[in-house]
Design an enzyme around this catalytic site. Structure first.
Site, PDB file in Angstrom:
ATOM      1  N   GLU A   8     -25.806 -18.599  14.106  1.00  0.00           N
ATOM      2  CA  GLU A   8     -27.201 -18.326  14.511  1.00  0.00           C
ATOM      3  C   GLU A   8     -27.377 -18.544  16.017  1.00  0.00           C
ATOM      4  O   GLU A   8     -28.175 -17.851  16.652  1.00  0.00           O
ATOM      5  CB  GLU A   8     -28.160 -19.202  13.685  1.00  0.00           C
ATOM      6  CG  GLU A   8     -28.197 -18.731  12.233  1.00  0.00           C
ATOM      7  CD  GLU A   8     -28.397 -19.816  11.196  1.00  0.00           C
ATOM      8  OE1 GLU A   8     -28.821 -20.930  11.546  1.00  0.00           O
ATOM      9  OE2 GLU A   8     -28.105 -19.555  10.006  1.00  0.00           O
ATOM     10  N   SER A  53     -23.596 -20.231   1.794  1.00  0.00           N
ATOM     11  CA  SER A  53     -24.047 -20.225   0.400  1.00  0.00           C
ATOM     12  C   SER A  53     -23.225 -21.154  -0.490  1.00  0.00           C
ATOM     13  O   SER A  53     -22.984 -20.844  -1.665  1.00  0.00           O
ATOM     14  CB  SER A  53     -24.066 -18.802  -0.162  1.00  0.00           C
ATOM     15  OG  SER A  53     -24.986 -18.007   0.569  1.00  0.00           O
ATOM     16  N   GLU A  88     -17.492 -20.224   8.747  1.00  0.00           N
ATOM     17  CA  GLU A  88     -18.687 -19.746   8.063  1.00  0.00           C
ATOM     18  C   GLU A  88     -18.766 -18.226   8.213  1.00  0.00           C
ATOM     19  O   GLU A  88     -19.217 -17.736   9.264  1.00  0.00           O
ATOM     20  CB  GLU A  88     -19.946 -20.364   8.683  1.00  0.00           C
ATOM     21  CG  GLU A  88     -19.980 -21.868   8.624  1.00  0.00           C
ATOM     22  CD  GLU A  88     -21.417 -22.391   8.745  1.00  0.00           C
ATOM     23  OE1 GLU A  88     -21.856 -23.076   7.814  1.00  0.00           O
ATOM     24  OE2 GLU A  88     -22.082 -22.099   9.744  1.00  0.00           O
ATOM     25  N   GLY A  99     -26.086 -25.429   4.272  1.00  0.00           N
ATOM     26  CA  GLY A  99     -27.414 -25.136   4.808  1.00  0.00           C
ATOM     27  C   GLY A  99     -28.469 -25.436   3.755  1.00  0.00           C
ATOM     28  O   GLY A  99     -28.812 -26.593   3.486  1.00  0.00           O
ATOM     29  N   GLY A 100     -28.980 -24.381   3.121  1.00  0.00           N
ATOM     30  CA  GLY A 100     -30.102 -24.492   2.186  1.00  0.00           C
ATOM     31  C   GLY A 100     -29.953 -25.599   1.147  1.00  0.00           C
ATOM     32  O   GLY A 100     -30.909 -26.356   0.899  1.00  0.00           O
ATOM     33  N   ASN A 140     -26.476 -29.073   7.350  1.00  0.00           N
ATOM     34  CA  ASN A 140     -27.106 -28.510   8.553  1.00  0.00           C
ATOM     35  C   ASN A 140     -28.524 -28.099   8.169  1.00  0.00           C
ATOM     36  O   ASN A 140     -28.717 -27.099   7.492  1.00  0.00           O
ATOM     37  CB  ASN A 140     -26.293 -27.293   9.036  1.00  0.00           C
ATOM     38  CG  ASN A 140     -26.982 -26.570  10.177  1.00  0.00           C
ATOM     39  OD1 ASN A 140     -27.932 -27.084  10.776  1.00  0.00           O
ATOM     40  ND2 ASN A 140     -26.501 -25.373  10.487  1.00  0.00           N
ATOM     41  N   TRP A 141     -29.478 -28.897   8.628  1.00  0.00           N
ATOM     42  CA  TRP A 141     -30.873 -28.647   8.214  1.00  0.00           C
ATOM     43  C   TRP A 141     -31.536 -27.518   9.005  1.00  0.00           C
ATOM     44  O   TRP A 141     -32.665 -27.152   8.716  1.00  0.00           O
ATOM     45  CB  TRP A 141     -31.687 -29.940   8.354  1.00  0.00           C
ATOM     46  CG  TRP A 141     -31.436 -30.906   7.229  1.00  0.00           C
ATOM     47  CD1 TRP A 141     -30.615 -30.714   6.160  1.00  0.00           C
ATOM     48  CD2 TRP A 141     -32.026 -32.204   7.055  1.00  0.00           C
ATOM     49  NE1 TRP A 141     -30.652 -31.810   5.330  1.00  0.00           N
ATOM     50  CE2 TRP A 141     -31.517 -32.735   5.861  1.00  0.00           C
ATOM     51  CE3 TRP A 141     -32.919 -32.957   7.802  1.00  0.00           C
ATOM     52  CZ2 TRP A 141     -31.876 -33.995   5.380  1.00  0.00           C
ATOM     53  CZ3 TRP A 141     -33.291 -34.203   7.340  1.00  0.00           C
ATOM     54  CH2 TRP A 141     -32.772 -34.725   6.135  1.00  0.00           C
ATOM     55  N   LYS A 142     -30.861 -27.037  10.039  1.00  0.00           N
ATOM     56  CA  LYS A 142     -31.401 -25.938  10.858  1.00  0.00           C
ATOM     57  C   LYS A 142     -32.827 -26.292  11.304  1.00  0.00           C
ATOM     58  O   LYS A 142     -33.096 -27.459  11.587  1.00  0.00           O
ATOM     59  CB  LYS A 142     -31.323 -24.621  10.087  1.00  0.00           C
ATOM     60  CG  LYS A 142     -29.904 -24.373   9.553  1.00  0.00           C
ATOM     61  CD  LYS A 142     -29.675 -22.995   8.994  1.00  0.00           C
ATOM     62  CE  LYS A 142     -28.249 -22.879   8.483  1.00  0.00           C
ATOM     63  NZ  LYS A 142     -27.910 -21.542   8.017  1.00  0.00           N
ATOM     64  N   HIS A 162     -22.632 -22.294  16.099  1.00  0.00           N
ATOM     65  CA  HIS A 162     -23.092 -21.768  14.811  1.00  0.00           C
ATOM     66  C   HIS A 162     -23.425 -20.288  14.986  1.00  0.00           C
ATOM     67  O   HIS A 162     -23.899 -19.877  16.051  1.00  0.00           O
ATOM     68  CB  HIS A 162     -24.319 -22.553  14.334  1.00  0.00           C
ATOM     69  CG  HIS A 162     -24.677 -22.239  12.924  1.00  0.00           C
ATOM     70  ND1 HIS A 162     -25.352 -21.091  12.578  1.00  0.00           N
ATOM     71  CD2 HIS A 162     -24.413 -22.886  11.767  1.00  0.00           C
ATOM     72  CE1 HIS A 162     -25.494 -21.059  11.266  1.00  0.00           C
ATOM     73  NE2 HIS A 162     -24.931 -22.140  10.746  1.00  0.00           N
ATOM     74  N   GLY A 176     -26.799 -17.947   4.015  1.00  0.00           N
ATOM     75  CA  GLY A 176     -28.178 -17.756   3.568  1.00  0.00           C
ATOM     76  C   GLY A 176     -28.387 -16.502   2.738  1.00  0.00           C
ATOM     77  O   GLY A 176     -29.516 -16.103   2.474  1.00  0.00           O
TER      78      GLY A 176
HETATM   79  P1  13P Z   1     -26.389 -21.719   3.729  1.00  0.00           P
HETATM   80  O1  13P Z   1     -25.676 -22.812   2.985  1.00  0.00           O
HETATM   81  O2  13P Z   1     -27.877 -21.781   3.620  1.00  0.00           O
HETATM   82  O3  13P Z   1     -25.816 -20.370   3.426  1.00  0.00           O
HETATM   83  O4  13P Z   1     -26.089 -21.978   5.300  1.00  0.00           O
HETATM   84  C1  13P Z   1     -24.800 -22.206   5.707  1.00  0.00           C
HETATM   85  C2  13P Z   1     -24.828 -22.627   7.118  1.00  0.00           C
HETATM   86  O5  13P Z   1     -25.142 -21.847   8.002  1.00  0.00           O
HETATM   87  C3  13P Z   1     -24.526 -24.026   7.428  1.00  0.00           C
HETATM   88  O6  13P Z   1     -24.349 -24.214   8.796  1.00  0.00           O
END
Ligand code: 13P
Length: 255
Positions: free
Chosen positions: A102, A218, A172, A239-240, A9-11, A100, A178
């Site tokens: 967010e 994470s 999640e 994510g990251g 997920n590149w956000k 998600h 994050g």
């Molecule tokens: P991180 O891997 O950066 O913690 O993000 C997880 C995430 O929200 C994937 O959708």
């Protein structure tokens, strides 16, 4: 057997040139991939076209969000029908995230709206990746199972069995996203098994055992194997660590 999945997920990260560089680099290193898991990338919607148009790109693609409405005066929104229409022929665009944390936090998306998004996607032949997960306060007050149960029941349990089978679930925990704090493999396994038991109670064991449940929060090369080794963890929503080819491939190879 359930599908194993590693999704990035590149956000709201990476611009067009960076998207192209990632794909070129990833394609040139495909021979390093030792896992048979399905690989999905979820870029910002404006770059779906860049991805779909790249030569030799056979990784599945998904969007990060869609509207709960079919069409109409909803400025700024993208409908599920538009996503489907976008890639009708090549069929690389299979998935879309829903709920998600967010989106839940910054855009106030509630379970009832998310249930509608799930409906729109299924009506249009796309697979929802439905996200759930508790905040730290829920875990500290030991209400995390109730919280996740409500997210699952209110967002998904109106579906017919055949429709639910189109869904991928991502657990999640918000406190792990994050933050560098990963749920322990025991904490994650416990919640994944709980989610599967909810599905089994409502839809039966066969359906529950057919649905992939991904862990996100994470997840990185250092902890992915231990998480993916758990019996009810069928992959990761990353994510990251999905923004760099190196760490993404290492996570994919952790299966
Ligand atoms: P991180 O891997 O950066 O913690 O993000 C997880 C995430 O929200 C994937 O959708």
């Amino acid at each position: 057997m359930r599908k194993k999945i590693v999704a990035g997920n590149w956000k709201m990260n990476l611009l067009d040139e960076e998207v192209i560089n990632f794909i070129v680099d990833f394609n040139s290193r495909k021979n390093e991939i030792e896992s048979d898991s399905e690989i999905i990338i979820l870029p910002a919607s404006i770059y779906l076209d860049t991805m779909i148009s790249m030569p030799d790109w056979d990784i599945k693609i998904g969007a990060q969000n869609c509207s709960q409405f079919n069409n109409g005066a909803y400025t700024g929104e993208i409908s599920a029908a538009m996503l489907r229409d976008f890639d009708y022929d090549s069929e690389n665009l299979h998935y879309c995230l829903v709920g998600h944390s967010e989106r839940r936090e910054y855009f106030n998306e509630q379970n009832d709206v998310l249930a509608e998004k799930v409906n729109r996607l299924i009506e249009n032949g796309l697979k929802p990746i439905y996200c759930c997960g508790e905040e730290l306060q829920h875990r500290e007050s030991e209400s995390h199972f109730d919280w996740v149960q409500a997210q699952i029941e209110e967002g998904l349990f109106h579906l017919k069995e055949e429709e639910l089978k189109q869904v991928v679930i991502a657990y999640e925990p918000v406190w792990a996203i994050g933050t560098g704090k990963t749920a322990t493999s025991n904490q994650a396994q416990e919640m994944h098994a709980f989610i599967r038991s909810l599905i089994a109670k409502k839809y039966g064991d066969a359906t529950a055992n057919s649905i992939s449940i991904l862990y996100g929060g994470s997840c990185k090369p250092e902890n992915a194997s231990e998480l993916f080794d758990q019996p009810d963890i069928d992959g990761g929503l990353i994510g990251g660590a999905s923004l760099k080819v190196d760490s993404f491939i290492q996570i994919i190879n952790s299966f």
